[in-house]
Motif scaffolding. Structure first.
Motif, PDB file in Angstrom:
ATOM      1  N   TYR A  13       0.918  -1.253  -0.016  1.00 44.12           N
ATOM      2  CA  TYR A  13      -0.019  -0.061   0.156  1.00 44.12           C
ATOM      3  C   TYR A  13       0.847   1.381   0.157  1.00 44.12           C
ATOM      4  CZ  TYR A  13      -3.999  -3.054   0.523  1.00 44.12           C
ATOM      5  OH  TYR A  13      -4.643  -3.916   0.201  1.00 44.12           O
ATOM      6  N   PHE A  19      -2.670   2.500  -3.128  1.00 39.10           N
ATOM      7  CA  PHE A  19      -3.127   3.413  -1.995  1.00 39.10           C
ATOM      8  C   PHE A  19      -4.330   3.875  -2.443  1.00 39.10           C
ATOM      9  CE2 PHE A  19      -3.916   7.201   0.493  1.00 39.10           C
ATOM     10  CZ  PHE A  19      -3.975   6.752   1.684  1.00 39.10           C
ATOM     11  N   SER A  23      -8.378   3.447  -0.915  1.00 40.41           N
ATOM     12  CA  SER A  23      -8.649   4.646  -0.271  1.00 40.41           C
ATOM     13  C   SER A  23      -9.988   5.159  -1.104  1.00 40.41           C
ATOM     14  CB  SER A  23      -7.731   5.745  -0.116  1.00 40.41           C
ATOM     15  OG  SER A  23      -7.116   6.047  -1.129  1.00 40.41           O
ATOM     16  N   ASP A  24      -9.925   4.779  -2.224  1.00 44.25           N
ATOM     17  CA  ASP A  24     -11.225   5.051  -3.014  1.00 44.25           C
ATOM     18  C   ASP A  24     -12.440   4.768  -2.618  1.00 44.25           C
ATOM     19  OD1 ASP A  24     -12.314   6.611  -5.344  1.00 44.25           O
ATOM     20  OD2 ASP A  24     -12.306   4.866  -6.638  1.00 44.25           O
ATOM     21  N   LEU A  27     -12.545   5.368   1.679  1.00 40.50           N
ATOM     22  CA  LEU A  27     -13.007   6.535   2.220  1.00 40.50           C
ATOM     23  C   LEU A  27     -14.424   6.879   2.682  1.00 40.50           C
ATOM     24  CD1 LEU A  27     -12.075   9.622   3.012  1.00 40.50           C
ATOM     25  CD2 LEU A  27     -11.821   9.944   0.881  1.00 40.50           C
ATOM     26  N   LEU A 227      -7.308   9.768   5.088  1.00 39.53           N
ATOM     27  CA  LEU A 227      -7.333   9.358   3.790  1.00 39.53           C
ATOM     28  C   LEU A 227      -7.478  10.185   2.703  1.00 39.53           C
ATOM     29  CD1 LEU A 227      -9.573   6.103   4.462  1.00 39.53           C
ATOM     30  CD2 LEU A 227      -7.056   5.964   3.859  1.00 39.53           C
ATOM     31  N   THR A 230      -4.326  12.445   2.354  1.00 43.55           N
ATOM     32  CA  THR A 230      -3.058  11.816   1.633  1.00 43.55           C
ATOM     33  C   THR A 230      -3.518  11.456   0.333  1.00 43.55           C
ATOM     34  OG1 THR A 230      -2.999  10.514   3.800  1.00 43.55           O
ATOM     35  CG2 THR A 230      -1.820   9.629   1.994  1.00 43.55           C
ATOM     36  N   ARG A 231      -4.699  11.180  -0.076  1.00 38.93           N
ATOM     37  CA  ARG A 231      -5.071  11.328  -1.354  1.00 38.93           C
ATOM     38  C   ARG A 231      -4.477  12.798  -1.962  1.00 38.93           C
ATOM     39  NH1 ARG A 231      -8.697   7.613  -3.327  1.00 38.93           N
ATOM     40  NH2 ARG A 231      -9.677   8.961  -4.658  1.00 38.93           N
TER      41      ARG A 231
END
Lengths: 250, 51
Positions: A13, A19, A23-24, A27, A227, A230-231
């Motif tokens: 990850y 990642f 996270s998509d 989240l 999340l 970070t995205r």
């Protein structure tokens, strides 16, 4: 043997693409959980708990103060772990996750300081006291600001990640101090832990149950914002790389 | 529906309003920054594809 879509290790990850894919879908689930648990915890705590015989209705502030203080410290601990991963394994996602966690931790610290002051005025007769835990929380807040400022001050992302990681290691002393200050020095106005695993617990379940729900809600708020943040940082890093490539080609 | 907060109504209300406002501002900032960065990246990627 594992397929390409199923990572065999947690380290996979650290790949930004993996990642982003994880996270998509994670989240929205975490964000929904955060809204539901925080709403239940705070509505339960505010509307459905009785007044304390000593503190009166100010006891209701605990449902904001304890979860935010918990996340103020734990956000820094998470940043410490992510910084160590960056320093040891050089995974960019971990450095970007630490960067994304800082504003969330700073706001959590601010909420803890604010609710503590608002509770302290009627209960202690003062907004602020120089007892061990309060200044250590203030210093933790200043460390958050310094950490955010250091990231913004350095253009090179890897250098910024290196320097902020070192700052994070130093600041961890205050994060731990904020947590254990009341135990290290048995003085000052701030009481010990509100929740304890020791028998003869000091808090009734009428307060403890909504407090646990609110704490779980704040943990999920942190994870959801982490999340999302970070995205954003991963996208910002990619954008910077593309712009740099454009400039080289021009 | 509002509980009787007695003599500490101002403090308790201020704690909730202030904290929720800070949380809402944080969520709004994270969401706005995410949206802005995503749009900016899309524009840069489009430009890169055209080249």
């Amino acid at each position: 043997m594992t397929s390409r879509s199923q990572p065999s290790s947690l380290w996979e990850y650290a790949n930004p693409v993996r990642f982003m894919r994880l996270s998509d879908w994670l989240l929205p689930v975490v964000a929904l959980g955060a809204v539901v648990l925080t709403a239940i915890g705070l509505i339960w705590g505010f509307f459905l708990t009785p007044d304390d015989f000593r503190q009166g209705s100010t006891v209701k502030i605990i449902f904001l103060h304890v979860p935010s203080a918990l996340m103020a410290i734990n956000a820094w601990i998470m940043m410490l772990v992510a910084s160590l991963i960056w320093l040891i394994r050089r995974h960019h996602v971990s450095a970007l996750a630490a960067k994304a966690a800082a504003p969330i931790g700073a706001v959590m610290t601010l909420i803890a300081l604010f609710t503590g002051a608002v509770w302290g005025q009627p209960m202690w007769g003062t907004w602020w006291a120089w007892d061990p835990r309060l200044p250590s929380f203030l210093i933790l807040f200043l460390f958050y600001l310094g950490y955010i400022a250091l990231w913004s001050a350095i253009d090179d992302a890897d250098t910024a990640a290196d320097l902020t990681s070192v700052l994070c290691l130093v600041g961890s002393v205050f994060a731990l101090l904020s947590r254990y200050a009341a135990f290290f020095w048995s003085q000052g106005l701030h009481q010990g832990a509100s929740l304890s695993l020791q028998p003869g617990t000091r808090m009734d379940w009428a307060y403890k149950a909504p407090l646990y729900v609110a704490m779980a809600g704040f943990v999920l708020i942190f994870v959801a914002l982490l999340l999302a943040g970070t995205r954003t940082e991963i996208r910002a890093r990619r954008m910077k790389a593309l712009i740099a490539r454009e400039r080289m080609q021009a | 529906m509002m509980p009787d907060l007695g003599r500490y109504a101002l403090e308790v209300s201020a704690a909730y309003v202030g904290s929720l406002a800070m949380l809402a501002a944080l969520v709004g900032w994270v969401w706005w920054r995410g949206l802005r960065t995503r749009r900016a990246l899309e524009a840069v990627e489009m430009r890169a594809k055209r080249q």
